[in-house]
Design a protein around this motif. Structure first.
Motif, PDB file in Angstrom:
ATOM      1  N   SER A  74      24.901  -6.893 -36.724  1.00 15.57           N
ATOM      2  CA  SER A  74      24.365  -7.820 -37.724  1.00 15.57           C
ATOM      3  C   SER A  74      24.612  -9.282 -37.400  1.00 15.57           C
ATOM      4  O   SER A  74      23.826 -10.141 -37.801  1.00 15.57           O
ATOM      5  CB  SER A  74      25.061  -7.578 -39.065  1.00 15.57           C
ATOM      6  N   GLY A  75      25.724  -9.553 -36.711  1.00 13.41           N
ATOM      7  CA  GLY A  75      26.063 -10.936 -36.386  1.00 13.41           C
ATOM      8  C   GLY A  75      24.997 -11.639 -35.572  1.00 13.41           C
ATOM      9  O   GLY A  75      24.974 -12.872 -35.484  1.00 13.41           O
ATOM     10  N   THR A  76      24.086 -10.891 -34.970  1.00 14.48           N
ATOM     11  CA  THR A  76      23.032 -11.493 -34.146  1.00 14.48           C
ATOM     12  C   THR A  76      21.694 -11.551 -34.874  1.00 14.48           C
ATOM     13  O   THR A  76      20.669 -11.852 -34.260  1.00 14.48           O
ATOM     14  CB  THR A  76      22.811 -10.676 -32.857  1.00 14.48           C
ATOM     15  N   GLY A  77      21.680 -11.227 -36.155  1.00 12.03           N
ATOM     16  CA  GLY A  77      20.406 -11.196 -36.893  1.00 12.03           C
ATOM     17  C   GLY A  77      19.836  -9.785 -36.946  1.00 12.03           C
ATOM     18  O   GLY A  77      20.558  -8.815 -36.749  1.00 12.03           O
ATOM     19  N   TYR A  78      18.557  -9.698 -37.200  1.00 12.00           N
ATOM     20  CA  TYR A  78      17.916  -8.385 -37.350  1.00 12.00           C
ATOM     21  C   TYR A  78      17.940  -7.582 -36.059  1.00 12.00           C
ATOM     22  O   TYR A  78      17.876  -8.141 -34.963  1.00 12.00           O
ATOM     23  CB  TYR A  78      16.452  -8.546 -37.776  1.00 12.00           C
ATOM     24  N   ALA A  79      18.011  -6.269 -36.209  1.00 14.28           N
ATOM     25  CA  ALA A  79      17.922  -5.365 -35.051  1.00 14.28           C
ATOM     26  C   ALA A  79      17.530  -3.988 -35.560  1.00 14.28           C
ATOM     27  O   ALA A  79      17.642  -3.699 -36.752  1.00 14.28           O
ATOM     28  CB  ALA A  79      19.255  -5.295 -34.327  1.00 14.28           C
ATOM     29  N   PRO A 319      14.497 -12.838 -16.220  1.00 18.00           N
ATOM     30  CA  PRO A 319      14.053 -13.386 -17.491  1.00 18.00           C
ATOM     31  C   PRO A 319      14.446 -12.438 -18.618  1.00 18.00           C
ATOM     32  O   PRO A 319      14.374 -11.225 -18.462  1.00 18.00           O
ATOM     33  CB  PRO A 319      12.533 -13.441 -17.340  1.00 18.00           C
ATOM     34  N   ARG A 320      14.907 -13.017 -19.712  1.00 20.55           N
ATOM     35  CA  ARG A 320      15.299 -12.189 -20.860  1.00 20.55           C
ATOM     36  C   ARG A 320      14.104 -11.410 -21.385  1.00 20.55           C
ATOM     37  O   ARG A 320      12.983 -11.919 -21.384  1.00 20.55           O
ATOM     38  CB  ARG A 320      15.761 -13.110 -21.986  1.00 20.55           C
ATOM     39  N   PRO A 321      14.324 -10.182 -21.875  1.00 19.32           N
ATOM     40  CA  PRO A 321      13.212  -9.487 -22.526  1.00 19.32           C
ATOM     41  C   PRO A 321      12.757 -10.318 -23.729  1.00 19.32           C
ATOM     42  O   PRO A 321      13.564 -11.008 -24.346  1.00 19.32           O
ATOM     43  CB  PRO A 321      13.833  -8.171 -22.993  1.00 19.32           C
ATOM     44  N   PRO A 322      11.475 -10.267 -24.063  1.00 20.98           N
ATOM     45  CA  PRO A 322      10.994 -11.056 -25.198  1.00 20.98           C
ATOM     46  C   PRO A 322      11.624 -10.576 -26.505  1.00 20.98           C
ATOM     47  O   PRO A 322      11.992  -9.405 -26.627  1.00 20.98           O
ATOM     48  CB  PRO A 322       9.488 -10.787 -25.198  1.00 20.98           C
ATOM     49  N   SER A 323      11.705 -11.474 -27.466  1.00 18.00           N
ATOM     50  CA  SER A 323      12.333 -11.083 -28.736  1.00 18.00           C
ATOM     51  C   SER A 323      11.523 -10.002 -29.450  1.00 18.00           C
ATOM     52  O   SER A 323      12.027  -9.321 -30.331  1.00 18.00           O
ATOM     53  CB  SER A 323      12.526 -12.305 -29.627  1.00 18.00           C
ATOM     54  N   SER A 324      10.270  -9.812 -29.029  1.00 19.36           N
ATOM     55  CA  SER A 324       9.451  -8.774 -29.675  1.00 19.36           C
ATOM     56  C   SER A 324       9.965  -7.358 -29.405  1.00 19.36           C
ATOM     57  O   SER A 324       9.549  -6.417 -30.078  1.00 19.36           O
ATOM     58  CB  SER A 324       7.999  -8.890 -29.206  1.00 19.36           C
ATOM     59  N   VAL A 325      10.878  -7.183 -28.448  1.00 22.79           N
ATOM     60  CA  VAL A 325      11.414  -5.822 -28.241  1.00 22.79           C
ATOM     61  C   VAL A 325      12.362  -5.446 -29.378  1.00 22.79           C
ATOM     62  O   VAL A 325      12.633  -4.267 -29.600  1.00 22.79           O
ATOM     63  CB  VAL A 325      12.146  -5.656 -26.884  1.00 22.79           C
ATOM     64  N   VAL A 326      12.874  -6.467 -30.089  1.00 24.18           N
ATOM     65  CA  VAL A 326      13.804  -6.195 -31.194  1.00 24.18           C
ATOM     66  C   VAL A 326      12.997  -5.678 -32.384  1.00 24.18           C
ATOM     67  O   VAL A 326      12.032  -6.313 -32.808  1.00 24.18           O
ATOM     68  CB  VAL A 326      14.582  -7.470 -31.564  1.00 24.18           C
ATOM     69  N   GLU A 327      13.375  -4.537 -32.885  1.00 19.97           N
ATOM     70  CA  GLU A 327      12.630  -3.858 -33.963  1.00 19.97           C
ATOM     71  C   GLU A 327      11.167  -3.610 -33.565  1.00 19.97           C
ATOM     72  O   GLU A 327      10.271  -3.667 -34.409  1.00 19.97           O
ATOM     73  CB  GLU A 327      12.685  -4.657 -35.267  1.00 19.97           C
ATOM     74  N   VAL A 383      24.569  -2.988 -38.798  1.00 21.72           N
ATOM     75  CA  VAL A 383      23.296  -3.459 -38.245  1.00 21.72           C
ATOM     76  C   VAL A 383      22.387  -3.804 -39.417  1.00 21.72           C
ATOM     77  O   VAL A 383      22.357  -3.083 -40.417  1.00 21.72           O
ATOM     78  CB  VAL A 383      22.617  -2.357 -37.396  1.00 21.72           C
ATOM     79  N   THR A 384      21.634  -4.896 -39.287  1.00 19.25           N
ATOM     80  CA  THR A 384      20.717  -5.289 -40.355  1.00 19.25           C
ATOM     81  C   THR A 384      19.274  -5.210 -39.867  1.00 19.25           C
ATOM     82  O   THR A 384      18.832  -6.056 -39.095  1.00 19.25           O
ATOM     83  CB  THR A 384      21.006  -6.741 -40.815  1.00 19.25           C
ATOM     84  N   PRO A 385      18.551  -4.200 -40.302  1.00 21.56           N
ATOM     85  CA  PRO A 385      17.122  -4.157 -39.991  1.00 21.56           C
ATOM     86  C   PRO A 385      16.358  -4.970 -41.029  1.00 21.56           C
ATOM     87  O   PRO A 385      16.859  -5.203 -42.132  1.00 21.56           O
ATOM     88  CB  PRO A 385      16.788  -2.677 -40.128  1.00 21.56           C
TER      89      PRO A 385
END
Ligand code: BGC
Length: 692
Positions: A74-79, A319-327, A383-385
């Motif tokens: 959760s400390g990193t935001g939604y996942a 390169p970092r994976p895009p943030s769209s992979v999260v959720e 974890v915070t979805p």
């Protein structure tokens, strides 16, 4: 595989990479003593990531660590909130667990992390442990398979961290309790799964536990760290401490092999700097006198800390994976599939389930938890979805023409009772939440459970619903065993849903309506009463763990559990035939093996998955043995009427016990009973294997 970590992904112990070792030689030669010491402790936390070991001057990138037993913290935001590990254990599906590890690892990478602080590989000694949900269950063989799968998946993208080494399974006294465990029990029950992730998955790092093992804190335990992990197993990665009070000393910890103190410098940092004896050589190390840590010990530790950074190319990240992979939709679908495979059907009398939409006109959905996003602990694994499908929402979405009467409370008014009575069937969701069990964080999280039963309010609710409606189905939420006496006879159906994750409601509804055939099996024993298990003591400064716990304990005592380890029902039936060994004899050496084949037939009328289980018991042993130990399992899909052969490799080393007099594993010449079947207490096929 992510190109950035491609050459770190070997499945066995990776050979040392000469170029990386030479590069580390050069760096160590350039580092000041202060810089070396600074490598050995955490420094800060940035956007929910714990930072350690970075050194800009020399281009050392450092670690960004994040929790993630069921998804990125959760400390990193939604996942994506996956089902908890105990549900994933109930899938008995290491290949699926590898996909979960890969998905969580990808989300960690997308959030700029590079170390995932998972998996939890602590044997569930007793189901009252507050962190039961974070681990796979009570059996070491099963845990090894699931843990190896998870680590392999994670390490496609980032480093994994197997924790908490070792024998951690009590919450409320975790910061000091001394777990006394004899050497054979330690070797056979509490360590093999850690060795498996070192040997078979090349796990990058290990976290020590808070507790003491045989009088020495895990983070300064020479036997665990120096002798076994680094010595016998040849672990080449780094060891870090657990967080709050996980490091308890400077010199003993440094000498035993603790590499990084997390999360900040307390015993390492300035006290370690003061303790370094720059003149003492490594060989003189342990004898160098009180307060002396030879420089060579520091250098060897810095080498371990740097090695993984270069093996994983953390200095030149892809390169970092895009943030769209999260959720992502793919991760949501995976979370749903895992829940579908892990939810366990424990009782189904009079074909109460599935609910046929063409016959059931109305369904009452009862209980506060039916309308709650109940995802598990609020401690470090939280974890915070952004959205969770509750049981009620899942049922409403899947109901079709079935009218849903929602009663989202734990006490029934007269009108509620009438509506439950009027429905063709009732589903009542009860169990535990983060307020009942979780990590022990004083003032925040409750720790261990106080009992194995449901709360009196939930027992009363189940009784009221089942009194009103003869087709009552109970859905239990909670990490592990919940005893069912006093109300089970009144209900027709029972499902254990654990904490089923972000799509738990969808998966549950699929099972209730028969769109999904349940296939999960218990990774824990559900006793009739708590007294049937070893005692659980979370107040004493010292506890002793015996040789038996879980199914081995009830098997040894001859107690009948309410639901045995490995048990789970299906909407179809399976029969077992034709057990065959490739050889009925084996030599008494560690390297042999036999193949065990058996035929499994879907003898019912719908397709389904079965988990075939293989157990072995030694007859006439010179040492105490379990009646049977799990030594193989395999999930298979069978169409109605279909037969498949399951095939297990039974290795001679799987028969071995740890001989404390010779400190060696011994394959004892005797007869072994080899059994295959559908649970630890339903093994229709049996044969004998002779070692001579
Ligand atoms: C827990 C670990 C966790 C760490 C960092 C500790 O209290 O025991 O499992 O990784 O905190 O959050």
């Amino acid at each position: 595989m992510d190109a950035a970590v491609a050459d770190a992904g070997c499945d066995g112990p990776c050979p040392l990479n000469a170029a990386i070792e030479a590069r580390i030689d050069g760096l160590i030669a350039q580092m000041t003593l202060d810089e070396k010491i600074a490598e050995k402790h955490g420094t800060t936390s940035v956007n929910g990531l714990w930072v350690a070991s970075e050194l800009d001057r020399l281009g050392i990138p450092g670690y960004r660590m994040v929790d993630g037993a069921r998804g990125v913290s959760s400390g990193t935001g939604y996942a994506t909130a996956f089902p908890v590990a105990s549900l994933r254990g109930a899938t008995w599906d290491p290949a699926l667990e590898e996909r979960v590890g890969e998905a969580i690892g990808l989300e960690v990478a997308a959030k700029s992390g590079n170390v995932l602080l998972a998996p939890v590989l602590n044997i569930l000694h007793h189901p009252r442990w507050g962190r039961a949900q974070e681990t796979y269950g009570e059996d070491t063989f099963h845990m090894a398979r699931m843990g190896v799968g998870f680590v392999r998946g994670v390490q496609e993208h980032v480093l994994a961290n197997a924790k908490h080494y070792a024998a951690y399974s009590i919450e409320n006294s975790r910061f000091g309790v001394n777990v006394v465990v004899d050497e054979r029990t330690l070797r056979e029950q509490y360590l093999p799964h850690f060795q498996a992730v070192v040997d078979e998955a090349n796990v990058a790092s290990i976290m020590t536990s808070y507790n003491q093992v045989n009088g020495s804190y895990s983070a300064q335990n020479e036997h665990l760290l120096h002798d076994i992990l680094k010595g016998e197993w040849g672990f080449l990665g780094f060891v870090e401490s657990d967080w709050l009070f996980g490091t308890q000393s400077t010199v003993p910890s440094a000498l035993a092999g603790l590499d990084i103190e997390m999360p900040y410098a307390n015993f390492f940092g300035a006290p370690l700097l003061a303790a370094v004896d720059v003149d003492a050589g490594l060989d003189a190390g342990v004898d160098a006198g009180v307060g002396a840590v030879p420089l060579d010990v520091i250098d060897a530790s810095v080498r371990r800390i740097l090695r993984r950074q270069f093996e994983y190319h953390l200095d030149a990240p892809a390169p970092r994976p895009p943030s769209s992979v999260v959720e992502s939709p793919a991760h949501e679908a995976l979370a749903q599939q895992v829940a579908e495979e892990g939810i366990v059907l424990l009782k189904n009398d009079a074909a109460a389930l599935p609910l046929d939409r063409s016959k059931v006109r109305s369904l009452a959905v009862v209980g506060a938890l039916s309308a709650t996003a109940n995802l598990g602990d609020h401690g470090s694994s939280n974890v915070t979805p952004s959205i969770t499908v509750t049981p009620l929402q899942g049922i409403q979405q899947a109901a079709g023409k079935v009218a849903i009467a929602s009663v989202p409370t734990d006490t029934l008014s007269t009108a509620d009772t009438a509506s439950v009575a009027a429905a063709d069937a009732a589903v009542v969701v009860v169990g535990l939440t983060w307020a009942d069990e979780g990590e022990f964080i004083p003032g925040t999280s409750p720790g261990d459970r106080t009992s194995l039963t449901l709360s009196p309010a939930h027992i009363a609710l189940v009784q009221a619903v089942s009194a009103a409606n003869p087709r009552t189905i109970v859905v239990l939420e909670g990490s592990s065993a919940i005893t069912v006496e006093g109300w089970i006879d009144g209900v027709k159906g029972l499902l254990h849903a654990f904490y089923p994750g972000v799509q738990g409601g969808t998966a549950l509804a699929g099972i209730l309506f028969g769109d999904v055939n349940p296939s999960g099996k218990l990774p824990v024993t559900v006793p009739v009463a708590e007294a049937d298990l070893p005692p659980f003591d979370n107040t004493s400064a010292q506890v002793t763990y015996g040789f038996f716990h879980g199914y081995r304990y009830v098997d040894h005592d001859g107690t009948t559990p309410r639901f045995p380890f490995g048990f789970g029902l299906s909407y179809t039936t399976f029969s077992y035939e034709n057990l065959k060994l490739s050889s009925t004899t084996l030599a008494p050496a560690l390297d042999g093996s036999v193949t065990v084949n058996a035929e499994v037939r879907n003898s019912g009328s719908v397709a389904g998955d079965e988990i075939a289980e293989l157990y072995v018991g030694a007859n006439h042993s010179a040492v105490e043995r379990a009646v049977r130990d799990l030594k193989g399992f395999q999930r298979i899909h069978l169409e109605a009427g279909q037969t498949k052969t399951v095939s297990f490799t039974l290795r001679a080393r799987d028969l071995a016990y740890y001989d404390v007099t010779t400190s060696a594993w011994v394959v004892e010449p005797t007869d072994y009973t080899v059994s295959v079947g559908t649970s630890s207490r339903d093994l229709p096929l049996t044969t004998t294997l002779t070692v001579h």
